[in-house]
Enzyme design. Structure first.
Site, PDB file in Angstrom:
ATOM      1  N   CYS A 154      29.532  32.389  39.193  1.00 39.69           N
ATOM      2  CA  CYS A 154      30.961  32.699  39.188  1.00 39.69           C
ATOM      3  C   CYS A 154      31.653  32.184  37.936  1.00 39.69           C
ATOM      4  O   CYS A 154      32.367  32.911  37.253  1.00 39.69           O
ATOM      5  CB  CYS A 154      31.620  32.116  40.438  1.00 39.69           C
ATOM      6  SG  CYS A 154      33.406  32.300  40.449  1.00 39.69           S
ATOM      7  N   CYS A 159      32.807  35.824  38.161  1.00 34.73           N
ATOM      8  CA  CYS A 159      34.239  36.014  38.448  1.00 34.73           C
ATOM      9  C   CYS A 159      35.157  35.602  37.312  1.00 34.73           C
ATOM     10  O   CYS A 159      36.091  36.337  36.963  1.00 34.73           O
ATOM     11  CB  CYS A 159      34.636  35.205  39.683  1.00 34.73           C
ATOM     12  SG  CYS A 159      33.425  35.157  41.004  1.00 34.73           S
ATOM     13  N   LYS A 162      34.698  37.651  33.963  1.00 33.10           N
ATOM     14  CA  LYS A 162      35.010  39.046  34.328  1.00 33.10           C
ATOM     15  C   LYS A 162      36.509  39.251  34.447  1.00 33.10           C
ATOM     16  O   LYS A 162      37.078  40.211  33.903  1.00 33.10           O
ATOM     17  CB  LYS A 162      34.292  39.371  35.639  1.00 33.10           C
ATOM     18  CG  LYS A 162      34.595  40.726  36.267  1.00 33.10           C
ATOM     19  CD  LYS A 162      35.746  40.726  37.237  1.00 33.10           C
ATOM     20  CE  LYS A 162      35.623  39.754  38.375  1.00 33.10           C
ATOM     21  NZ  LYS A 162      34.659  40.130  39.381  1.00 33.10           N
ATOM     22  N   LYS A 163      37.187  38.353  35.158  1.00 37.50           N
ATOM     23  CA  LYS A 163      38.638  38.507  35.362  1.00 37.50           C
ATOM     24  C   LYS A 163      39.381  38.342  34.032  1.00 37.50           C
ATOM     25  O   LYS A 163      40.370  39.045  33.767  1.00 37.50           O
ATOM     26  CB  LYS A 163      39.124  37.468  36.373  1.00 37.50           C
ATOM     27  CG  LYS A 163      40.627  37.557  36.698  1.00 37.50           C
ATOM     28  CD  LYS A 163      40.950  38.735  37.588  1.00 37.50           C
ATOM     29  CE  LYS A 163      42.460  38.827  37.892  1.00 37.50           C
ATOM     30  NZ  LYS A 163      42.947  37.738  38.746  1.00 37.50           N
ATOM     31  N   TYR A 295      29.775  46.890  42.163  1.00 35.03           N
ATOM     32  CA  TYR A 295      31.082  46.440  41.686  1.00 35.03           C
ATOM     33  C   TYR A 295      30.963  45.830  40.292  1.00 35.03           C
ATOM     34  O   TYR A 295      31.879  45.942  39.471  1.00 35.03           O
ATOM     35  CB  TYR A 295      31.725  45.459  42.676  1.00 35.03           C
ATOM     36  CG  TYR A 295      31.069  44.112  42.801  1.00 35.03           C
ATOM     37  CD1 TYR A 295      31.456  43.060  41.987  1.00 35.03           C
ATOM     38  CD2 TYR A 295      30.073  43.880  43.745  1.00 35.03           C
ATOM     39  CE1 TYR A 295      30.855  41.813  42.093  1.00 35.03           C
ATOM     40  CE2 TYR A 295      29.481  42.639  43.866  1.00 35.03           C
ATOM     41  CZ  TYR A 295      29.868  41.606  43.040  1.00 35.03           C
ATOM     42  OH  TYR A 295      29.286  40.372  43.142  1.00 35.03           O
ATOM     43  N   ALA A 297      28.928  46.900  37.945  1.00 33.89           N
ATOM     44  CA  ALA A 297      28.852  48.038  37.027  1.00 33.89           C
ATOM     45  C   ALA A 297      30.241  48.610  36.755  1.00 33.89           C
ATOM     46  O   ALA A 297      30.619  48.849  35.598  1.00 33.89           O
ATOM     47  CB  ALA A 297      27.944  49.120  37.616  1.00 33.89           C
ATOM     48  N   GLU A 299      33.237  47.222  37.305  1.00 35.34           N
ATOM     49  CA  GLU A 299      34.132  46.252  36.670  1.00 35.34           C
ATOM     50  C   GLU A 299      33.846  46.134  35.176  1.00 35.34           C
ATOM     51  O   GLU A 299      34.761  46.184  34.345  1.00 35.34           O
ATOM     52  CB  GLU A 299      33.989  44.887  37.345  1.00 35.34           C
ATOM     53  CG  GLU A 299      34.596  44.826  38.741  1.00 35.34           C
ATOM     54  CD  GLU A 299      34.372  43.495  39.429  1.00 35.34           C
ATOM     55  OE1 GLU A 299      35.149  43.166  40.349  1.00 35.34           O
ATOM     56  OE2 GLU A 299      33.416  42.777  39.050  1.00 35.34           O
ATOM     57  N   HIS A 567      61.215  44.538  48.344  1.00 33.35           N
ATOM     58  CA  HIS A 567      61.446  45.732  47.526  1.00 33.35           C
ATOM     59  C   HIS A 567      61.971  45.348  46.144  1.00 33.35           C
ATOM     60  O   HIS A 567      62.778  44.434  46.031  1.00 33.35           O
ATOM     61  CB  HIS A 567      62.461  46.627  48.239  1.00 33.35           C
ATOM     62  CG  HIS A 567      62.655  47.957  47.578  1.00 33.35           C
ATOM     63  ND1 HIS A 567      61.688  48.942  47.596  1.00 33.35           N
ATOM     64  CD2 HIS A 567      63.700  48.457  46.876  1.00 33.35           C
ATOM     65  CE1 HIS A 567      62.141  50.001  46.937  1.00 33.35           C
ATOM     66  NE2 HIS A 567      63.358  49.720  46.489  1.00 33.35           N
ATOM     67  N   GLU A 572      54.781  46.409  49.902  1.00 41.46           N
ATOM     68  CA  GLU A 572      55.690  46.822  50.972  1.00 41.46           C
ATOM     69  C   GLU A 572      55.241  48.135  51.626  1.00 41.46           C
ATOM     70  O   GLU A 572      55.697  48.462  52.723  1.00 41.46           O
ATOM     71  CB  GLU A 572      57.113  46.964  50.452  1.00 41.46           C
ATOM     72  CG  GLU A 572      57.332  48.124  49.499  1.00 41.46           C
ATOM     73  CD  GLU A 572      58.795  48.298  49.101  1.00 41.46           C
ATOM     74  OE1 GLU A 572      59.674  48.215  49.976  1.00 41.46           O
ATOM     75  OE2 GLU A 572      59.041  48.493  47.898  1.00 41.46           O
TER      76      GLU A 572
END
Length: 592
Positions: A154, A159, A162-163, A295, A297, A299, A567, A572
């Site tokens: 990770c 993670c 990647k992020k 996922y 691939a 991402e 809103h 929402e």
């Protein structure tokens, strides 16, 4: 007798309790009216110790063992635990070993094999609870020679990078939108791969160091060496120089994680990379072929395209196997609309190098899965993302007697993460039939340590785990896919409420009108309880996290309807869902 509160009284009480434990083979602290105590006494064929000043004893036992409830069982000076732990020890044979005096002295109370998120969480928690703990972690270099520091997939090759690279791509889109909002800047905007890679890897390096410091501060002995069982309670640790050291432990936790799977075709390991290599790649990958529909691939293909690269994704069958297929296809369609090319129903059969370089040039030969057609294509980089294999085949599990699924290398465990060998546990991605997600491994690791060393009974809940796939248009989900819901409850017993929507921030730039989508799957047989949540749109992780908590609380459609939305937001939409899928009604939205 009132509870003892002064230090002298507490010291004397602790000495009395310790003397009882040291001078008797079996000690069961109990209450005369407790049925669980009677059950344990019958199993051990031993009388109960019911002190008059029970509150004081319980308080001191809590301090000594982390367990306040009764019965509290000790055998040959070893703390066994309460009724459930004693019955389990009887069942798995360890109780008889203790009664026979087979309580060896080990180097460590607990050895954790694997320094990823789950292993680190478990080891630190056990150390906090006063146990002597070791963590062994060793990264076998990829075929390209890539390696990394403490923290597991990770942090180093999953993670986190990647992020950050996904965020890089989203900033590119934001810059395009910015002009429509009045921002003026030079027309020529380009991305520097080296700047991004250096920044991301510097941040990861700081995390690696932080993990080492955290282990040191909690007195966990971290050893950078490859662990292999040679006996059920003994391992061999081999460091990078080949030096072998041997350690023993009363208990072990396996947290070795997974590594990317290769294709088994000519040229795959010689010329291709995986996600283990991509995030620290020292050069821009150029024109890229991504092989796979996982996922990982989608991402990786998504953010590479977002950086302006020419990206093709070769798909053998379906996108995001195991995820809701309606959502998976919508995410894929959005990628295609934004320049990612898909080669569907093809598999590679050979990769050849045409020209060396950084990047070089590669030729990929592929075959149709439906006909005899053969195609060829040239790319600078080929990224393999066809799944991951559990790292369990080379750690001597056969010598420890641990059963492993021979087909996938996964380890079957009970609901307490215990393998078939009572003193060996497993957590994280290597578990059979469980989620391969970092937060799941962390939760399982912490709770396991608390059950082992604090008398806790709380188990990891693998149901309704929220997750997000960070495709260019992010996909968040929790609970059942539509396919799985139909399989479990039948088409007639579920209702799907859904809607397209257009985020306000997309309106001024005029992009992706009614491409975002949300749906909930409700169980008609249970007050329209929400059993599946699916969201395709911006900030999917942030949106899904809250609804994941709601699903833990068994939220119903009526409760969502009675919730006032914020809103203008994307989330929402789930408070105003009116159209059912079965009605075939129009789900497009014109605006606020």
């Amino acid at each position: 007798m009132p509870p003892i509160e002064n230090d002298t009284g507490k010291s004397e009480l602790k000495s009395r309790i310790q003397q009882l434990i040291d001078s008797n083979q079996v000690v069961v602290f109990s209450k005369s009216y407790c049925p669980y105590c009677v059950k344990v006494s019958f199993r051990l064929q031993h009388s109960l110790f019911c002190p008059e000043d029970g509150t004081s004893y319980q308080d001191m036992l809590l301090e000594m063992t982390g367990q306040k409830t009764v019965p509290n069982v000790f055998i040959n000076k070893t703390h066994v635990g309460g009724c459930d732990k004693t019955m389990q020890a009887h069942k798995d044979g360890s109780l008889q070993q203790l009664l026979n005096g087979e309580n060896e002295s080990y180097d460590y109370d607990l050895i954790v094999i694997g320094g990823g998120s789950g292993g680190l969480a478990c080891s630190k928690e056990a150390a906090i609870l006063g146990k002597k703990v070791m963590v062994l972690d060793y990264v076998v270099p990829t075929p390209k020679g890539t390696t990394w520091g403490l923290g597991g997939t990770c942090v180093n090759v999953g993670c986190i990078p990647k992020k950050l690279m996904h965020q890089t791509a989203m900033l590119g889109t934001a810059m395009q939108d910015a002009r429509k909002f009045g921002w003026e800047f030079e027309e020529t905007v380009k991305h520097n791969w080296e700047t991004m890679r250096t920044a991301v890897n510097n941040y990861i390096g700081s995390l690696n160091w932080g993990y080492r410091v955290a282990l040191r501060d909690k007195n966990v002995n971290y050893v950078n060496a490859y662990a292999e069982f040679i006996e059920p309670h003994k391992i061999k640790a081999t460091n990078k120089r080949g030096k072998e050291t041997f350690y023993t432990a009363a208990k072990f936790v396996l947290a070795t994680g997974e590594r990317p799977r290769y294709l088994g075709i000519p040229g795959d390991k010689e010329y291709c990379i995986t996600s283990d290599d991509l995030f620290s790649l020292p050069y821009c990958p150029g024109k890229t072929l991504v092989i796979g529909a996982s996922y990982v691939a989608l991402e990786c293909g998504g953010f590479l395209a977002g950086l302006g690269l020419d990206v093709t994704i070769m798909v053998r069958s379906i996108l995001l196997r195991g995820f809701d297929q309606d959502m998976a296809n919508r995410a894929g369609e959005h990628m295609e609309e934004h320049g990612v090319k898909f080669l569907r129903k093809y598999v590679p059969i050979k990769v050849e190098e045409l020209e060396a370089g950084t990047p070089g040039r590669l030729k990929v030969t592929a075959k149709s899965t439906e006909t005899d057609e053969i195609i060829e294509g040239e790319y600078n980089t080929v990224l393999i993302a066809v799944g991951r294999d559990a790292c369990t085949d080379k750690i001597g599990l056969d010598k420890a007697g641990v059963k492993v699924n021979s087909k996938n290398g996964k380890i079957p465990v009970n609901d307490e993460e215990q393998t078939n060998v009572p003193h060996i546990y497993a957590i994280g991605d290597i578990l059979e039939g469980k989620w391969e997600l970092t937060p799941v491994a962390i939760q399982a690791g912490k709770l396991l340590a608390r059950r082992l060393y604090r008398g806790s009974t709380l188990k990891c809940d693998y149901i309704n785990v929220p997750t997000t796939v960070f495709t260019p248009l992010e996909y968040g989900s929790c609970g059942l896919s539509e396919e799985r819901a139909i399989e479990l409850y039948g088409q007639d017993n579920i209702e799907v409420f859904h809607s397209l929507f257009w985020p306000l921030e997309f309106t001024v730039p005029g992009r992706d009108n009614n491409r975002c989508y949300g749906k909930i799957i409700c169980n008609k047989l249970d007050d329209d309880r929400v059993i599946g949540f699916h969201y395709l749109g911006p900030n999917a992780g942030e949106v899904t996290q809250g609804f994941g908590a709601a699903m833990k609380c068994r939220v119903t459609k009526e409760q969502l309807d009675s919730t006032i939305g914020i809103h203008p937001t994307c989330a929402e939409v789930f408070t105003t869902l009116e159209v059912t899928k079965s009605s075939g009604g129009d789900i497009t939205q014109a605006g606020c």
